[in-house]
Design a protein around this motif. Structure first.
Motif, PDB file in Angstrom:
ATOM      1  N   ALA A 267       0.836  -1.208   0.000  1.00 58.44           N
ATOM      2  CA  ALA A 267       0.000   0.000   0.000  1.00 58.44           C
ATOM      3  C   ALA A 267       0.865   1.251   0.000  1.00 58.44           C
ATOM      4  CB  ALA A 267      -0.936  -0.006   1.208  1.00 58.44           C
ATOM      5  N   LYS A 268       1.948   1.227   0.759  1.00 53.16           N
ATOM      6  CA  LYS A 268       2.848   2.385   0.791  1.00 53.16           C
ATOM      7  C   LYS A 268       3.496   2.611  -0.566  1.00 53.16           C
ATOM      8  CE  LYS A 268       3.965   2.078   5.733  1.00 53.16           C
ATOM      9  NZ  LYS A 268       5.048   1.826   6.718  1.00 53.16           N
ATOM     10  N   TRP A 269       3.916   1.516  -1.216  1.00 48.49           N
ATOM     11  CA  TRP A 269       4.526   1.627  -2.533  1.00 48.49           C
ATOM     12  C   TRP A 269       3.534   2.194  -3.543  1.00 48.49           C
ATOM     13  CZ3 TRP A 269       9.204   1.857  -4.285  1.00 48.49           C
ATOM     14  CH2 TRP A 269      10.251   1.240  -3.595  1.00 48.49           C
ATOM     15  N   VAL A 270       2.295   1.707  -3.503  1.00 46.04           N
ATOM     16  CA  VAL A 270       1.290   2.177  -4.457  1.00 46.04           C
ATOM     17  C   VAL A 270       1.032   3.668  -4.264  1.00 46.04           C
ATOM     18  CG1 VAL A 270      -1.128   1.985  -5.154  1.00 46.04           C
ATOM     19  CG2 VAL A 270       0.213  -0.080  -4.737  1.00 46.04           C
ATOM     20  N   ARG A 271       0.873   4.101  -3.029  1.00 49.26           N
ATOM     21  CA  ARG A 271       0.633   5.527  -2.783  1.00 49.26           C
ATOM     22  C   ARG A 271       1.829   6.366  -3.236  1.00 49.26           C
ATOM     23  NH1 ARG A 271      -1.443   3.521   2.138  1.00 49.26           N
ATOM     24  NH2 ARG A 271       0.431   4.242   3.233  1.00 49.26           N
ATOM     25  N   LYS A 272       3.038   5.828  -3.049  1.00 54.79           N
ATOM     26  CA  LYS A 272       4.237   6.549  -3.471  1.00 54.79           C
ATOM     27  C   LYS A 272       4.301   6.697  -4.987  1.00 54.79           C
ATOM     28  CE  LYS A 272       9.305   6.267  -3.184  1.00 54.79           C
ATOM     29  NZ  LYS A 272      10.447   5.487  -2.643  1.00 54.79           N
ATOM     30  N   LYS A 273       3.924   5.635  -5.712  1.00 51.07           N
ATOM     31  CA  LYS A 273       4.004   5.636  -7.174  1.00 51.07           C
ATOM     32  C   LYS A 273       2.841   6.384  -7.830  1.00 51.07           C
ATOM     33  CE  LYS A 273       7.712   3.040  -7.601  1.00 51.07           C
ATOM     34  NZ  LYS A 273       8.929   3.431  -8.350  1.00 51.07           N
ATOM     35  N   ARG A 274       1.730   6.515  -7.124  1.00 49.71           N
ATOM     36  CA  ARG A 274       0.557   7.271  -7.567  1.00 49.71           C
ATOM     37  C   ARG A 274       0.077   6.879  -8.972  1.00 49.71           C
ATOM     38  NH1 ARG A 274       1.499  13.531  -6.347  1.00 49.71           N
ATOM     39  NH2 ARG A 274      -0.751  13.495  -6.787  1.00 49.71           N
ATOM     40  N   PRO A 275      -0.247   5.611  -9.174  1.00 48.17           N
ATOM     41  CA  PRO A 275      -0.818   5.214 -10.465  1.00 48.17           C
ATOM     42  C   PRO A 275      -2.229   5.780 -10.606  1.00 48.17           C
ATOM     43  CG  PRO A 275      -0.994   3.408  -8.917  1.00 48.17           C
ATOM     44  CD  PRO A 275      -0.184   4.485  -8.227  1.00 48.17           C
ATOM     45  N   ASP A 276      -2.715   5.826 -11.829  1.00 45.13           N
ATOM     46  CA  ASP A 276      -4.098   6.249 -12.080  1.00 45.13           C
ATOM     47  C   ASP A 276      -5.071   5.100 -11.909  1.00 45.13           C
ATOM     48  OD1 ASP A 276      -3.740   9.111 -12.993  1.00 45.13           O
ATOM     49  OD2 ASP A 276      -2.380   8.077 -14.373  1.00 45.13           O
ATOM     50  N   PHE A 277      -4.592   3.880 -12.078  1.00 47.34           N
ATOM     51  CA  PHE A 277      -5.421   2.690 -11.878  1.00 47.34           C
ATOM     52  C   PHE A 277      -4.508   1.502 -11.643  1.00 47.34           C
ATOM     53  CE2 PHE A 277      -4.992   3.859 -16.320  1.00 47.34           C
ATOM     54  CZ  PHE A 277      -4.475   2.736 -16.920  1.00 47.34           C
TER      55      PHE A 277
ATOM     56  N   GLY B  46      -6.108   4.068  -2.577  1.00 43.31           N
ATOM     57  CA  GLY B  46      -6.499   5.387  -3.063  1.00 43.31           C
ATOM     58  C   GLY B  46      -6.513   5.518  -4.566  1.00 43.31           C
ATOM     59  N   VAL B  47      -6.834   4.425  -5.272  1.00 37.84           N
ATOM     60  CA  VAL B  47      -6.745   4.442  -6.731  1.00 37.84           C
ATOM     61  C   VAL B  47      -7.814   3.514  -7.300  1.00 37.84           C
ATOM     62  CG1 VAL B  47      -5.024   2.578  -6.726  1.00 37.84           C
ATOM     63  CG2 VAL B  47      -5.148   4.128  -8.674  1.00 37.84           C
ATOM     64  N   ARG B  48      -8.287   3.805  -8.515  1.00 36.10           N
ATOM     65  CA  ARG B  48      -9.230   2.904  -9.185  1.00 36.10           C
ATOM     66  C   ARG B  48      -8.633   1.500  -9.239  1.00 36.10           C
ATOM     67  NH1 ARG B  48     -12.857   4.896  -9.812  1.00 36.10           N
ATOM     68  NH2 ARG B  48     -13.408   5.862 -11.792  1.00 36.10           N
ATOM     69  N   THR B  49      -9.392   0.518  -8.761  1.00 36.47           N
ATOM     70  CA  THR B  49      -8.877  -0.836  -8.569  1.00 36.47           C
ATOM     71  C   THR B  49      -9.727  -1.844  -9.343  1.00 36.47           C
ATOM     72  OG1 THR B  49      -8.054  -0.251  -6.362  1.00 36.47           O
ATOM     73  CG2 THR B  49      -8.347  -2.589  -6.838  1.00 36.47           C
ATOM     74  N   PHE B  50      -9.062  -2.636 -10.185  1.00 38.33           N
ATOM     75  CA  PHE B  50      -9.719  -3.670 -10.976  1.00 38.33           C
ATOM     76  C   PHE B  50      -9.222  -5.032 -10.488  1.00 38.33           C
ATOM     77  CE2 PHE B  50      -9.451   0.077 -13.684  1.00 38.33           C
ATOM     78  CZ  PHE B  50     -10.732   0.170 -14.226  1.00 38.33           C
ATOM     79  N   ILE B  51     -10.134  -5.879 -10.005  1.00 42.91           N
ATOM     80  CA  ILE B  51      -9.778  -7.185  -9.455  1.00 42.91           C
ATOM     81  C   ILE B  51     -10.487  -8.275 -10.242  1.00 42.91           C
ATOM     82  CG2 ILE B  51      -9.845  -8.666  -7.412  1.00 42.91           C
ATOM     83  CD1 ILE B  51      -9.927  -6.134  -5.691  1.00 42.91           C
ATOM     84  N   VAL B  52      -9.745  -9.334 -10.607  1.00 48.30           N
ATOM     85  CA  VAL B  52     -10.374 -10.479 -11.260  1.00 48.30           C
ATOM     86  C   VAL B  52      -9.826 -11.763 -10.652  1.00 48.30           C
ATOM     87  CG1 VAL B  52      -8.708 -10.511 -13.173  1.00 48.30           C
ATOM     88  CG2 VAL B  52     -10.967 -11.554 -13.470  1.00 48.30           C
TER      89      VAL B  52
END
Length: 224
Positions: A144-154, A184-190
Protein backbone atom coordinates in the motif's frame (compact mmCIF):
# COMPACT_ATOMS: atom_id res chain seq x y z
CA UNK A 1 -11.07 3.39 -21.28
CA UNK A 2 -12.83 0.03 -21.46
CA UNK A 3 -11.66 -2.88 -19.32
CA UNK A 4 -12.77 -6.52 -19.69
CA UNK A 5 -12.18 -8.57 -16.53
CA UNK A 6 -12.33 -12.32 -17.21
CA UNK A 7 -12.81 -14.77 -14.28
CA UNK A 8 -11.33 -17.60 -16.30
CA UNK A 9 -11.66 -21.26 -15.45
CA UNK A 10 -8.18 -22.55 -14.56
CA UNK A 11 -7.08 -26.20 -14.35
CA UNK A 12 -3.87 -26.71 -12.39
CA UNK A 13 -1.21 -28.39 -14.51
CA UNK A 14 -3.26 -28.42 -17.73
CA UNK A 15 -1.71 -25.82 -20.01
CA UNK A 16 -3.48 -27.05 -23.16
CA UNK A 17 -6.96 -26.77 -21.62
CA UNK A 18 -6.11 -23.41 -20.07
CA UNK A 19 -4.78 -22.04 -23.33
CA UNK A 20 -7.95 -23.07 -25.16
CA UNK A 21 -10.02 -21.35 -22.47
CA UNK A 22 -7.79 -18.26 -22.59
CA UNK A 23 -8.19 -17.91 -26.36
CA UNK A 24 -11.95 -18.49 -26.14
CA UNK A 25 -12.48 -15.89 -23.41
CA UNK A 26 -10.12 -13.45 -25.11
CA UNK A 27 -12.20 -13.73 -28.29
CA UNK A 28 -15.40 -13.12 -26.30
CA UNK A 29 -13.85 -10.03 -24.74
CA UNK A 30 -12.90 -8.57 -28.12
CA UNK A 31 -16.60 -8.35 -29.03
CA UNK A 32 -16.82 -5.54 -26.46
CA UNK A 33 -13.98 -3.56 -28.09
CA UNK A 34 -11.88 -3.36 -24.89
CA UNK A 35 -8.67 -1.45 -24.31
CA UNK A 36 -7.54 -3.83 -21.53
CA UNK A 37 -8.27 -7.55 -21.18
CA UNK A 38 -7.46 -8.79 -17.68
CA UNK A 39 -7.02 -12.43 -16.61
CA UNK A 40 -6.38 -14.03 -13.17
CA UNK A 41 -3.24 -15.11 -11.33
CA UNK A 42 -1.12 -17.86 -13.05
CA UNK A 43 -4.13 -18.45 -15.30
CA UNK A 44 -2.41 -20.59 -17.93
CA UNK A 45 -0.84 -23.17 -15.62
CA UNK A 46 -2.60 -22.93 -12.29
CA UNK A 47 -0.57 -23.87 -9.24
CA UNK A 48 -0.57 -26.69 -6.67
CA UNK A 49 1.92 -26.82 -3.80
CA UNK A 50 4.81 -27.14 -4.60
CA UNK A 51 4.69 -27.90 -8.29
CA UNK A 52 6.62 -25.18 -10.12
CA UNK A 53 6.73 -27.00 -13.45
CA UNK A 54 4.49 -24.34 -15.01
CA UNK A 55 7.41 -21.93 -14.84
CA UNK A 56 9.11 -23.91 -17.61
CA UNK A 57 6.47 -22.52 -20.00
CA UNK A 58 7.22 -18.87 -19.18
CA UNK A 59 8.85 -17.96 -22.51
CA UNK A 60 6.24 -19.78 -24.57
CA UNK A 61 3.38 -18.17 -22.65
CA UNK A 62 4.78 -14.67 -23.04
CA UNK A 63 5.27 -15.22 -26.77
CA UNK A 64 1.75 -16.55 -27.33
CA UNK A 65 -0.02 -13.88 -25.26
CA UNK A 66 2.07 -11.13 -26.86
CA UNK A 67 1.01 -12.40 -30.27
CA UNK A 68 -2.67 -12.21 -29.30
CA UNK A 69 -2.27 -8.69 -27.89
CA UNK A 70 -0.45 -7.48 -30.99
CA UNK A 71 -2.97 -9.01 -33.39
CA UNK A 72 -5.94 -7.51 -31.53
CA UNK A 73 -4.24 -4.22 -30.64
CA UNK A 74 -5.20 -4.42 -26.96
CA UNK A 75 -3.46 -4.38 -23.60
CA UNK A 76 -3.42 -7.73 -21.76
CA UNK A 77 -2.85 -8.24 -18.03
CA UNK A 78 -2.34 -11.79 -16.73
CA UNK A 79 -0.49 -13.81 -14.11
CA UNK A 80 2.14 -16.51 -14.67
CA UNK A 81 4.98 -18.36 -12.97
CA UNK A 82 8.39 -16.84 -13.77
CA UNK A 83 11.60 -18.87 -13.37
CA UNK A 84 14.60 -17.09 -11.89
CA UNK A 85 17.90 -18.88 -11.15
CA UNK A 86 16.98 -21.57 -8.58
CA UNK A 87 13.51 -20.34 -7.65
CA UNK A 88 10.27 -19.00 -9.10
CA UNK A 89 8.36 -15.74 -8.89
CA UNK A 90 4.58 -15.46 -8.94
CA UNK A 91 4.43 -12.66 -11.50
CA UNK A 92 1.97 -10.68 -13.57
CA UNK A 93 2.56 -8.81 -16.82
CA UNK A 94 1.04 -5.90 -18.68
CA UNK A 95 1.46 -6.57 -22.40
CA UNK A 96 1.13 -3.53 -24.66
CA UNK A 97 -0.90 -3.12 -27.82
CA UNK A 98 2.20 -3.92 -29.87
CA UNK A 99 2.91 -7.12 -27.92
CA UNK A 100 5.76 -5.75 -25.80
CA UNK A 101 6.08 -6.25 -22.04
CA UNK A 102 5.31 -2.84 -20.53
CA UNK A 103 5.21 -3.84 -16.89
CA UNK A 104 6.09 -6.80 -14.66
CA UNK A 105 5.09 -7.22 -11.04
CA UNK A 106 6.56 -9.90 -8.79
CA UNK A 107 4.30 -10.83 -5.90
CA UNK A 108 5.36 -9.80 -2.39
CA UNK A 109 3.01 -11.96 -0.35
CA UNK A 110 4.19 -15.53 -0.96
CA UNK A 111 5.47 -18.53 1.07
CA UNK A 112 9.20 -19.08 1.44
CA UNK A 113 9.62 -21.44 -1.53
CA UNK A 114 8.89 -18.58 -3.93
CA UNK A 115 11.17 -15.71 -4.74
CA UNK A 116 9.34 -12.54 -3.69
CA UNK A 117 9.16 -9.06 -5.14
CA UNK A 118 10.14 -5.90 -3.32
CA UNK A 119 8.68 -2.97 -5.26
CA UNK A 120 5.73 -1.68 -7.28
CA UNK A 121 6.31 -0.20 -10.71
CA UNK A 122 4.09 1.68 -13.13
CA UNK A 123 3.77 1.91 -16.90
CA UNK A 124 2.39 4.78 -18.93
CA UNK A 125 -0.55 4.26 -21.25
CA UNK A 126 -2.72 6.72 -23.14
CA UNK A 127 -5.15 6.48 -20.19
CA UNK A 128 -2.58 7.28 -17.50
CA UNK A 129 -0.21 5.31 -15.30
CA UNK A 130 -1.03 1.64 -14.69
CA UNK A 131 0.20 -0.59 -11.86
CA UNK A 132 -0.24 -4.27 -10.99
CA UNK A 133 -0.21 -6.18 -7.72
CA UNK A 134 -1.25 -9.81 -7.16
CA UNK A 135 -3.89 -11.36 -4.86
CA UNK A 136 -2.50 -11.35 -1.28
CA UNK A 137 -0.44 -8.25 -2.06
CA UNK A 138 -3.70 -6.33 -1.66
CA UNK A 139 -3.48 -6.96 2.10
CA UNK A 140 0.23 -6.09 2.48
CA UNK A 141 0.92 -2.75 4.19
CA UNK A 142 4.27 -2.33 2.44
CA UNK A 143 2.53 -2.70 -0.90
CA UNK A 144 0.00 0.00 0.00
CA UNK A 145 2.85 2.39 0.79
CA UNK A 146 4.53 1.63 -2.53
CA UNK A 147 1.29 2.18 -4.46
CA UNK A 148 0.63 5.53 -2.78
CA UNK A 149 4.24 6.55 -3.47
CA UNK A 150 4.00 5.64 -7.17
CA UNK A 151 0.56 7.27 -7.57
CA UNK A 152 -0.82 5.21 -10.46
CA UNK A 153 -4.10 6.25 -12.08
CA UNK A 154 -5.42 2.69 -11.88
CA UNK A 155 -4.28 -0.71 -10.68
CA UNK A 156 -4.99 -4.28 -11.80
CA UNK A 157 -5.09 -7.19 -9.35
CA UNK A 158 -5.15 -10.75 -10.76
CA UNK A 159 -6.26 -13.21 -8.05
CA UNK A 160 -6.56 -16.90 -7.32
CA UNK A 161 -8.72 -16.87 -4.21
CA UNK A 162 -10.82 -19.86 -3.18
CA UNK A 163 -12.28 -19.47 0.32
CA UNK A 164 -13.22 -22.69 2.11
CA UNK A 165 -16.85 -21.57 2.30
CA UNK A 166 -17.29 -21.24 -1.48
CA UNK A 167 -17.78 -17.94 -3.31
CA UNK A 168 -16.40 -14.70 -1.87
CA UNK A 169 -19.06 -13.23 0.43
CA UNK A 170 -19.96 -9.72 1.58
CA UNK A 171 -17.18 -9.71 4.16
CA UNK A 172 -14.60 -10.56 1.49
CA UNK A 173 -15.85 -7.76 -0.76
CA UNK A 174 -15.85 -5.36 2.19
CA UNK A 175 -12.22 -6.26 2.89
CA UNK A 176 -11.33 -5.60 -0.76
CA UNK A 177 -13.15 -2.28 -0.55
CA UNK A 178 -11.19 -1.23 2.54
CA UNK A 179 -7.89 -2.08 0.85
CA UNK A 180 -8.86 -0.27 -2.35
CA UNK A 181 -9.58 2.79 -0.20
CA UNK A 182 -6.15 2.46 1.39
CA UNK A 183 -4.53 2.29 -2.06
CA UNK A 184 -6.50 5.39 -3.06
CA UNK A 185 -6.75 4.44 -6.73
CA UNK A 186 -9.23 2.90 -9.19
CA UNK A 187 -8.88 -0.84 -8.57
CA UNK A 188 -9.72 -3.67 -10.98
CA UNK A 189 -9.78 -7.18 -9.45
CA UNK A 190 -10.37 -10.48 -11.26
CA UNK A 191 -10.38 -13.93 -9.65
CA UNK A 192 -9.88 -17.35 -11.23
CA UNK A 193 -12.86 -19.66 -11.56
CA UNK A 194 -13.96 -21.44 -9.47
CA UNK A 195 -15.12 -19.54 -7.51
CA UNK A 196 -14.53 -16.60 -9.86
CA UNK A 197 -15.81 -13.06 -9.55
CA UNK A 198 -14.59 -9.64 -10.68
CA UNK A 199 -14.84 -6.24 -8.99
CA UNK A 200 -14.19 -2.57 -9.71
CA UNK A 201 -13.66 -0.06 -6.88
CA UNK A 202 -13.00 3.66 -6.98
CA UNK A 203 -10.21 5.34 -5.03
CA UNK A 204 -12.50 5.81 -2.02
CA UNK A 205 -13.22 2.08 -1.87
CA UNK A 206 -16.74 2.31 -3.30
CA UNK A 207 -17.83 -0.76 -5.24
CA UNK A 208 -18.67 0.38 -8.77
CA UNK A 209 -19.38 -2.95 -10.47
CA UNK A 210 -19.06 -6.68 -9.89
CA UNK A 211 -19.70 -10.04 -11.53
CA UNK A 212 -20.11 -13.51 -10.07
CA UNK A 213 -18.84 -16.90 -11.14
CA UNK A 214 -17.14 -16.91 -14.53
CA UNK A 215 -19.15 -14.01 -15.94
CA UNK A 216 -17.03 -11.39 -17.69
CA UNK A 217 -17.23 -7.86 -16.29
CA UNK A 218 -16.83 -4.99 -18.75
CA UNK A 219 -16.22 -1.56 -17.25
CA UNK A 220 -16.10 1.64 -19.27
CA UNK A 221 -14.65 4.79 -17.78
CA UNK A 222 -14.83 8.14 -19.47
CA UNK A 223 -11.91 10.46 -18.81
CA UNK A 224 -11.59 14.16 -19.54
Amino acid sequence: MRVALIPMKVEAGNFEANWREFEKRFGEALKHDPDFVVFPEYCLTGFEEWDFSGAELYGEIVEWVSRLARKAGVYVVFGLLEPYKNCVYNSALLIGRNGEILLKHRKFQEPYKFCTGNTVRTARTEFGKAAIIICGDLYNKRIAKWVRKKRPDFIFIPMEYSPDYGEPNEEDVKAMSERAELLGVRTFIVNSYPPGGAWVFDGDGNLLAESRGDKMLVWEEKRD
